[in-house]
Every structure is written in structure tokens, then in C-alpha cells.
Design a protein around this motif. Structure first.
Motif, PDB file in Angstrom:
ATOM      1  N   PHE A 196       0.823  -1.214   0.000  1.00 33.64           N
ATOM      2  CA  PHE A 196       0.000   0.000   0.000  1.00 33.64           C
ATOM      3  C   PHE A 196       0.857   1.264   0.000  1.00 33.64           C
ATOM      4  O   PHE A 196       0.474   2.279  -0.571  1.00 33.64           O
ATOM      5  CB  PHE A 196      -0.970   0.006   1.186  1.00 33.64           C
ATOM      6  CG  PHE A 196      -2.156  -0.888   0.992  1.00 33.64           C
ATOM      7  CD1 PHE A 196      -2.926  -0.820  -0.156  1.00 33.64           C
ATOM      8  CD2 PHE A 196      -2.513  -1.811   1.961  1.00 33.64           C
ATOM      9  CE1 PHE A 196      -4.023  -1.645  -0.344  1.00 33.64           C
ATOM     10  CE2 PHE A 196      -3.599  -2.636   1.792  1.00 33.64           C
ATOM     11  CZ  PHE A 196      -4.355  -2.560   0.632  1.00 33.64           C
ATOM     12  N   THR A 197       2.028   1.197   0.630  1.00 33.58           N
ATOM     13  CA  THR A 197       2.941   2.344   0.613  1.00 33.58           C
ATOM     14  C   THR A 197       3.420   2.614  -0.811  1.00 33.58           C
ATOM     15  O   THR A 197       3.444   3.770  -1.258  1.00 33.58           O
ATOM     16  CB  THR A 197       4.145   2.091   1.541  1.00 33.58           C
ATOM     17  OG1 THR A 197       3.661   1.878   2.865  1.00 33.58           O
ATOM     18  CG2 THR A 197       5.107   3.263   1.540  1.00 33.58           C
ATOM     19  N   ALA A 198       3.797   1.562  -1.525  1.00 31.66           N
ATOM     20  CA  ALA A 198       4.238   1.725  -2.913  1.00 31.66           C
ATOM     21  C   ALA A 198       3.101   2.248  -3.786  1.00 31.66           C
ATOM     22  O   ALA A 198       3.308   3.136  -4.626  1.00 31.66           O
ATOM     23  CB  ALA A 198       4.763   0.398  -3.460  1.00 31.66           C
TER      24      ALA A 198
ATOM     25  N   PHE B  62       0.274   6.710  -6.654  1.00 29.19           N
ATOM     26  CA  PHE B  62      -0.873   7.607  -6.824  1.00 29.19           C
ATOM     27  C   PHE B  62      -0.516   9.056  -6.505  1.00 29.19           C
ATOM     28  O   PHE B  62      -1.053   9.980  -7.104  1.00 29.19           O
ATOM     29  CB  PHE B  62      -2.056   7.133  -5.975  1.00 29.19           C
ATOM     30  CG  PHE B  62      -2.643   5.831  -6.461  1.00 29.19           C
ATOM     31  CD1 PHE B  62      -2.943   5.640  -7.799  1.00 29.19           C
ATOM     32  CD2 PHE B  62      -2.883   4.801  -5.576  1.00 29.19           C
ATOM     33  CE1 PHE B  62      -3.479   4.436  -8.262  1.00 29.19           C
ATOM     34  CE2 PHE B  62      -3.424   3.594  -6.013  1.00 29.19           C
ATOM     35  CZ  PHE B  62      -3.712   3.420  -7.359  1.00 29.19           C
ATOM     36  N   TYR B  63       0.409   9.258  -5.581  1.00 27.35           N
ATOM     37  CA  TYR B  63       0.890  10.613  -5.282  1.00 27.35           C
ATOM     38  C   TYR B  63       1.556  11.218  -6.515  1.00 27.35           C
ATOM     39  O   TYR B  63       1.288  12.347  -6.898  1.00 27.35           O
ATOM     40  CB  TYR B  63       1.864  10.579  -4.103  1.00 27.35           C
ATOM     41  CG  TYR B  63       2.534  11.902  -3.832  1.00 27.35           C
ATOM     42  CD1 TYR B  63       1.844  12.922  -3.185  1.00 27.35           C
ATOM     43  CD2 TYR B  63       3.838  12.138  -4.245  1.00 27.35           C
ATOM     44  CE1 TYR B  63       2.454  14.144  -2.942  1.00 27.35           C
ATOM     45  CE2 TYR B  63       4.449  13.353  -4.011  1.00 27.35           C
ATOM     46  CZ  TYR B  63       3.750  14.355  -3.357  1.00 27.35           C
ATOM     47  OH  TYR B  63       4.352  15.571  -3.135  1.00 27.35           O
TER      48      TYR B  63
ATOM     49  N   LEU C  10      -7.171   8.149  -4.446  1.00 25.08           N
ATOM     50  CA  LEU C  10      -6.589   6.811  -4.361  1.00 25.08           C
ATOM     51  C   LEU C  10      -5.432   6.766  -3.380  1.00 25.08           C
ATOM     52  O   LEU C  10      -5.226   5.755  -2.703  1.00 25.08           O
ATOM     53  CB  LEU C  10      -6.162   6.334  -5.749  1.00 25.08           C
ATOM     54  CG  LEU C  10      -7.330   6.069  -6.701  1.00 25.08           C
ATOM     55  CD1 LEU C  10      -6.828   5.747  -8.104  1.00 25.08           C
ATOM     56  CD2 LEU C  10      -8.208   4.958  -6.178  1.00 25.08           C
ATOM     57  N   LEU C  11      -4.691   7.850  -3.283  1.00 27.45           N
ATOM     58  CA  LEU C  11      -3.642   7.951  -2.268  1.00 27.45           C
ATOM     59  C   LEU C  11      -4.255   7.835  -0.876  1.00 27.45           C
ATOM     60  O   LEU C  11      -3.787   7.065  -0.036  1.00 27.45           O
ATOM     61  CB  LEU C  11      -2.887   9.269  -2.408  1.00 27.45           C
ATOM     62  CG  LEU C  11      -2.003   9.695  -1.233  1.00 27.45           C
ATOM     63  CD1 LEU C  11      -0.849   8.744  -1.044  1.00 27.45           C
ATOM     64  CD2 LEU C  11      -1.497  11.101  -1.448  1.00 27.45           C
TER      65      LEU C  11
ATOM     66  N   VAL D 231      -5.880   4.768   4.171  1.00 24.81           N
ATOM     67  CA  VAL D 231      -6.972   4.235   4.989  1.00 24.81           C
ATOM     68  C   VAL D 231      -6.878   2.710   5.068  1.00 24.81           C
ATOM     69  O   VAL D 231      -7.041   2.131   6.143  1.00 24.81           O
ATOM     70  CB  VAL D 231      -8.345   4.689   4.435  1.00 24.81           C
ATOM     71  CG1 VAL D 231      -9.484   3.922   5.084  1.00 24.81           C
ATOM     72  CG2 VAL D 231      -8.522   6.186   4.629  1.00 24.81           C
ATOM     73  N   LEU D 232      -6.596   2.074   3.944  1.00 32.85           N
ATOM     74  CA  LEU D 232      -6.462   0.612   3.943  1.00 32.85           C
ATOM     75  C   LEU D 232      -5.299   0.165   4.815  1.00 32.85           C
ATOM     76  O   LEU D 232      -5.394  -0.857   5.509  1.00 32.85           O
ATOM     77  CB  LEU D 232      -6.290   0.105   2.513  1.00 32.85           C
ATOM     78  CG  LEU D 232      -7.569   0.148   1.683  1.00 32.85           C
ATOM     79  CD1 LEU D 232      -7.248   0.049   0.205  1.00 32.85           C
ATOM     80  CD2 LEU D 232      -8.515  -0.957   2.110  1.00 32.85           C
TER      81      LEU D 232
END
Length: 112
Positions: A13-15, A20-21, A28-29, A34-35
Motif C-alpha cells: 500500500f505504501t508503494a 498515486f501521489y 486513491l492515495l 486508509v487501507l
């Protein structure tokens, strides 16, 4: 031990959040963040949602790979290493969804 197993989805999720950033996709970021936070909430539906989103993230990596490969091919630039890296990232993102099959995480998230 079960927290160590959650490192894989958190890194995935970090990647994705970084991806998305860079793309300027703030919703989406935020969803990735949140996930990641939801990983701390041991509920079966959280595990299933995270798995589904990780598989969606793998598809996003493949979609991104195809777009970048097409751009590089059109401009005559090398694309093999780019393809290899993004396909491996997609596979690792999809594999991160499998951590919920581990007995300790199945028990923690009450997965039947």
C-alpha cells in the motif's frame, strides 16, 4: 508474529500510495492510507477488502507497465528493465494478499 506478516500488505500500500501521489490521484492515495490503517482492525471483512484492493493494485501496476512500455517503444527507448521491475512489483503486490492465508492472521481476523 502476526504483525510481522502485515508488513507485506503495508509495504504494498505504501508503494501504491507513492504511485498515486506521483500521478496526482489524491483520492486513491488517501484510500491506500486508509487501507493501511485498517490493517490494525482485526475483522474478516477488513481482510477481504484489503485482499481485493491489493489485487486491484496489482492490476494497476500492470496497467501502468503497459502504458510506460508503449511510450518507451514508441520513442525507441529500452523498455525491458522497466517491464521486469513493474511486473515484479505487480506480483509482489498480489502476493501480499496471500498473507491472510497464514493461520495466525486467519485467527486474528476471524477468517473462516
Amino acid at each position: 508474529m502476526h504483525l510481522v506478516l502485515l508488513i507485506a500488505p503495508a509495504l504494498a500500500f505504501t508503494a501504491l500510495a507513492a504511485h498515486f501521489y506521483r500521478a496526482g490521484s489524491w483520492p486513491l492515495l488517501l484510500a491506500c492510507l486508509v487501507l493501511m490503517a485498517l490493517l490494525a482492525w482485526p475483522r474478516a471483512w477488513v481482510a477481504r477488502l484489503v485482499q481485493l484492493c491489493l489485487l486491484g493494485g496489482a492490476i494497476e501496476w500492470l496497467r501502468t507497465a503497459l502504458g510506460h512500455i508503449q511510450q518507451r517503444m514508441a520513442s525507441g527507448q529500452p523498455w525491458g528493465r522497466l517491464a521486469l521491475i513493474l511486473v515484479v512489483v505487480a506480483l509482489l503486490t498480489a502476493a501480499a494478499a496471500l498473507v491472510f492465508r497464514h493461520p495466525r492472521l486467519r485467527a486474528r481476523f476471524a477468517i473462516d
